[in-house]
Each structure stands twice: as structure tokens, then as C-alpha cells.
Enzyme design. Sequence first.
Site, PDB file in Angstrom:
ATOM      1  N   GLU A   1       0.841  -1.148  -0.261  1.00  0.00           N
ATOM      2  CA  GLU A   1       0.095  -0.071   0.008  1.00  0.00           C
ATOM      3  C   GLU A   1       0.956   1.188   0.104  1.00  0.00           C
ATOM      4  OE1 GLU A   1      -3.598  -2.106   2.858  1.00  0.00           O
ATOM      5  OE2 GLU A   1      -1.981  -1.164   3.529  1.00  0.00           O
TER       6      GLU A   1
ATOM      7  N   ASP B   1      -9.927  -8.485  -1.807  1.00  0.00           N
ATOM      8  CA  ASP B   1     -10.564  -9.793  -1.702  1.00  0.00           C
ATOM      9  C   ASP B   1     -11.937  -9.603  -1.165  1.00  0.00           C
ATOM     10  OD1 ASP B   1      -8.590  -9.508   0.644  1.00  0.00           O
ATOM     11  OD2 ASP B   1     -10.651 -10.232   1.422  1.00  0.00           O
TER      12      ASP B   1
END
Length: 250
Positions: free
Chosen positions: A12, A218
Amino acid sequence: MTIGLLCAIPEELEHLRAVMNTVSTRESARIRFDEGFLDGHRVVLAGTGMGKVNAAVVTTLLAETFGCRVIVFSGVAGGLDPALHIGDVVIADRIVQHDAGRIENDALLRYQAGHVSFINPTDALGYSMDAELLATVQDTLAGVALPPLSTSAGGRDRPPRIVYGTILTGDQYVHCEITRQRLQRELDGRAVEMEGGAVAQVCETVGIPWVVIRALSDLAGHDSALDFAAFAAEVAAISAHLVRRIVPVL
Ligand code: ADE
């Protein structure tokens, strides 16, 4: 005003580090803090590591040591809302720590972290994003069109959506379809992650606003570990892209 930018993991962090103009780097509590500018705006960028305690430590340092007056968390999450797909973005208008509460009859009765109903009761459950800031973010992102995800990153023939709603935080990676459905049903959560609720709690304590942006890596069910490994880096870029859009209006 200095803006604090947080991510949990390197996948990230790298997107924001790559585009930021870093002027100096400092270490505190063994955490690296990059100070500099993002598109001309003064920022401090740091990685928290995973989980609520890690996030709380770094958020506190950003506010108290680095003088940040607003905190933006950018990263990935597991999707809970069945209408959402990998790559879609959830921006928290509310965050709930789904693993906090009291155990009775072997079951968790959720309660605000830091409180117990018969010791220091509260009516609050979770943290709401500052209403004015939420409206500003919604206005700013209203016209933003995100490019479709690559098919190798789970992309469909539609661009990722940006939605607003409840994000759930816990010190648990959710890799279970039954839990995914229960969390969505019980708390109306749209996404689940492991840091945002701690960032919001610290920000409330020190009295500064927060923004949590999460792109779905996800869908928190049985495939979530595989999907996370495959998609986290690419979808984290979507979240970082949106950070760049909102930093100028903070
Ligand atoms: N972050 C990304 N995916 C997650 C999941 N399935 N559970 C908790 N945190 C997450």
C-alpha cells in the site's frame, strides 16, 4: 497544515512513496516517517504494520509528534457487501471495531472499544467520519472515473465503483464465508480490515478528523488469502490515486 498519510503494509505504502516529494526521513518507535510534499501539499507518510495497536501507535505519533491535523488511511480491505467486487473502493462514513465487546454465554456482545457497559457505559458504537469532511470528499470524488482493473487482477468489464458505508475493523484476517456473511448482516459492514477503527479511535481522542479509503483486494471468504496475494498491490494503487484527489481539499 500537515496531513498524515498512513498505510499498513508495503504494497500500500509504495504507491504513495513513489509519487511523494520526500524532504526528510525520521524514525520514531522504529517506524519510518517520510516528511515532504504530495502534489505540493505538506504530508507525513508512514506505514503502521498490521492491526489495531500498530495503527494506534503510528496515528498517535503523527498527531502528537509530527503535528498532523488530519489523518488519511489508504489501503486494501476484504469486501463484505455482496454487491461489491475486487477493486471497488469503500470510503468509511463510519467505522466499527467488530471484535470489541463483552463475552456472555460464549458469545461476543459488541461494545465500544475502551468501554464496558457496567463500568464506563456509552451509547456509541463505532466512529463517524466528520460530516463536513465527508461531504467535501463526496463532492471531490463525484466525477472521478477509475480505470478498469486488469483482468489478471480480477477486473471485470466495468470500472471500479466508489461507495460510502460502514467499514469494520478487527485484529482478525477474515478468510471465512460464514463470518463474512455474519459481519455484513450484524453490522451492515461493506468492507473489513484491521486498522481503520484504531485510527478513528485515536483521532477522536486527540480531536482531529480522519478519512479511511479501502480498495477491495478480496471478498473475505474462502479465497481471500489467495485473492489478497494476487490483487493487493494493484488495487492499493486505486486507493492511493484517490488520496491524491482528496489531499488538495483537506
Ligand atoms: N484486509 C484485506 N483483506 C482482508 C480480510 N479479508 N480481512 C481483514 N483484513 C483484510
